[in-house]
Enzyme design. Sequence first.
Site, PDB file in Angstrom:
ATOM      1  N   LYS A  42      28.495  44.142  48.001  1.00 42.19           N
ATOM      2  CA  LYS A  42      27.853  44.868  46.894  1.00 42.19           C
ATOM      3  C   LYS A  42      26.733  44.067  46.217  1.00 42.19           C
ATOM      4  O   LYS A  42      25.741  44.638  45.784  1.00 42.19           O
ATOM      5  CB  LYS A  42      28.905  45.263  45.849  1.00 42.19           C
ATOM      6  CG  LYS A  42      29.849  46.357  46.317  1.00 42.19           C
ATOM      7  CD  LYS A  42      30.838  46.661  45.202  1.00 42.19           C
ATOM      8  CE  LYS A  42      31.760  47.804  45.548  1.00 42.19           C
ATOM      9  NZ  LYS A  42      32.604  48.182  44.411  1.00 42.19           N
ATOM     10  N   GLY A 106      34.091  41.521  38.005  1.00 43.98           N
ATOM     11  CA  GLY A 106      33.210  42.505  38.625  1.00 43.98           C
ATOM     12  C   GLY A 106      33.576  43.933  38.256  1.00 43.98           C
ATOM     13  O   GLY A 106      32.687  44.773  38.037  1.00 43.98           O
ATOM     14  N   GLY A 215      44.067  54.451  38.280  1.00 44.14           N
ATOM     15  CA  GLY A 215      42.672  54.504  38.719  1.00 44.14           C
ATOM     16  C   GLY A 215      42.382  55.357  39.938  1.00 44.14           C
ATOM     17  O   GLY A 215      41.273  55.287  40.478  1.00 44.14           O
TER      18      GLY A 215
HETATM   19  P1  ATR Z   1      37.142  41.870  39.930  1.00 39.96           P
HETATM   20  O1  ATR Z   1      35.851  41.748  40.636  1.00 39.96           O
HETATM   21  O2  ATR Z   1      38.158  42.716  40.667  1.00 39.96           O
HETATM   22  O3  ATR Z   1      37.019  42.275  38.500  1.00 39.96           O
HETATM   23  P2  ATR Z   1      37.311  39.058  39.361  1.00 39.96           P
HETATM   24  O4  ATR Z   1      35.838  38.958  39.246  1.00 39.96           O
HETATM   25  O5  ATR Z   1      38.063  37.994  40.072  1.00 39.96           O
HETATM   26  O6  ATR Z   1      37.780  40.418  40.023  1.00 39.96           O
HETATM   27  O7  ATR Z   1      37.868  39.211  37.868  1.00 39.96           O
HETATM   28  C1  ATR Z   1      39.175  39.356  37.640  1.00 39.96           C
HETATM   29  C2  ATR Z   1      39.351  39.625  36.159  1.00 39.96           C
HETATM   30  O8  ATR Z   1      40.736  39.840  35.931  1.00 39.96           O
HETATM   31  C3  ATR Z   1      38.945  38.472  35.273  1.00 39.96           C
HETATM   32  O9  ATR Z   1      38.525  38.968  34.024  1.00 39.96           O
HETATM   33  C4  ATR Z   1      40.270  37.699  35.152  1.00 39.96           C
HETATM   34  O10 ATR Z   1      40.351  36.887  34.002  1.00 39.96           O
HETATM   35  P3  ATR Z   1      39.715  35.393  34.027  1.00 39.96           P
HETATM   36  O11 ATR Z   1      38.239  35.567  33.891  1.00 39.96           O
HETATM   37  O12 ATR Z   1      40.306  34.719  32.859  1.00 39.96           O
HETATM   38  O13 ATR Z   1      40.119  34.797  35.337  1.00 39.96           O
HETATM   39  C5  ATR Z   1      41.202  38.858  35.023  1.00 39.96           C
HETATM   40  N1  ATR Z   1      42.595  38.567  35.390  1.00 39.96           N
HETATM   41  C6  ATR Z   1      43.120  38.434  36.625  1.00 39.96           C
HETATM   42  N2  ATR Z   1      44.439  38.209  36.555  1.00 39.96           N
HETATM   43  C7  ATR Z   1      44.776  38.215  35.239  1.00 39.96           C
HETATM   44  C8  ATR Z   1      45.994  38.038  34.503  1.00 39.96           C
HETATM   45  N3  ATR Z   1      47.140  37.802  35.121  1.00 39.96           N
HETATM   46  N4  ATR Z   1      45.940  38.101  33.161  1.00 39.96           N
HETATM   47  C9  ATR Z   1      44.772  38.335  32.534  1.00 39.96           C
HETATM   48  N5  ATR Z   1      43.592  38.489  33.159  1.00 39.96           N
HETATM   49  C10 ATR Z   1      43.588  38.428  34.509  1.00 39.96           C
END
Ligand code: ATR
Length: 248
Positions: A42, A106, A215
């Site tokens: 993407k 993302g 979703g």
């Molecule tokens: P995506 O592209 O699917 O959004 P990503 O860029 O890896 O995936 O982002 C994941 C998001 O989920 C981030 O905001 C992450 O928080 P961090 O920036 O602190 O890493 C959040 N996230 C993932 N697992 C989480 C959890 N167990 N609790 C809270 N936030 C989580």
Amino acid sequence: METDQILDYQAILAPTDSFHESLESFFADSNAKGCNVTMPFKEQAAQWVDELSPAAKIAGAVNTIMRKGDGTFWGDTTDGYGLTMDLVQHGIQLEGKRILLIGAGGAARGVIIPIMERNPSALVIANRTEQKALTLASLVKENWVSGCTFEELDQLDAFDLIINSTSASLSNVLPSVSEEVISQAEAVYDMVYLPEPTIFMQHAYDLGVKKTIDGLGMLVGQAAKSFSIWRGVEPNCKPVLEQLRKAL
Ligand code: ATR
């Protein structure tokens, strides 16, 4: 879908090291009107197109490419439209509402502009890692959009709608947002989907939240939006959603 459109839509597996060449060979066929792009391409698609929609600019990612009449290529990201369409389908209006977006990855970036276009009164992006929430909020330069930590949410007014953009539910994990914040919402939306309600939906339901939505409708809605970008007709999502729900 009864839109009377004849089209050839197929999956193409692109090599990871030559995605731009794959796009060029796809569009070398003058009948090719457009395509969807999925992970991990993407961001590369956003670099390849000539022009980006406002949503794709903020997302830094494109899931829909369209060949314009002048032969140039336009990129959009339709996830956020899928989300807002699905919310409307569930009778949830965003206008004038206070919205909490959990996560700043993302998935969050991809939905910010369509949420903002619905004119909520506030959009707060809360993230485990605060800096990512602040950075994302600062990209849109509106004083009613802000970023914070999960802990800071306890000091803020209640939210009407809480959207979980993290994929934490897929690992059966809850983001550490307090029960008080969750319980005050009228509705929660989890961007992921599973055969059963996700842990986040179940948690909210147990705390008394009346509407809990997954979703799957967003998935169908983003595809419908891509279709309407290429074809100018809005397909009926309902039967597709019903079939997918049954197949989960
Ligand atoms: P995506 O592209 O699917 O959004 P990503 O860029 O890896 O995936 O982002 C994941 C998001 O989920 C981030 O905001 C992450 O928080 P961090 O920036 O602190 O890493 C959040 N996230 C993932 N697992 C989480 C959890 N167990 N609790 C809270 N936030 C989580």
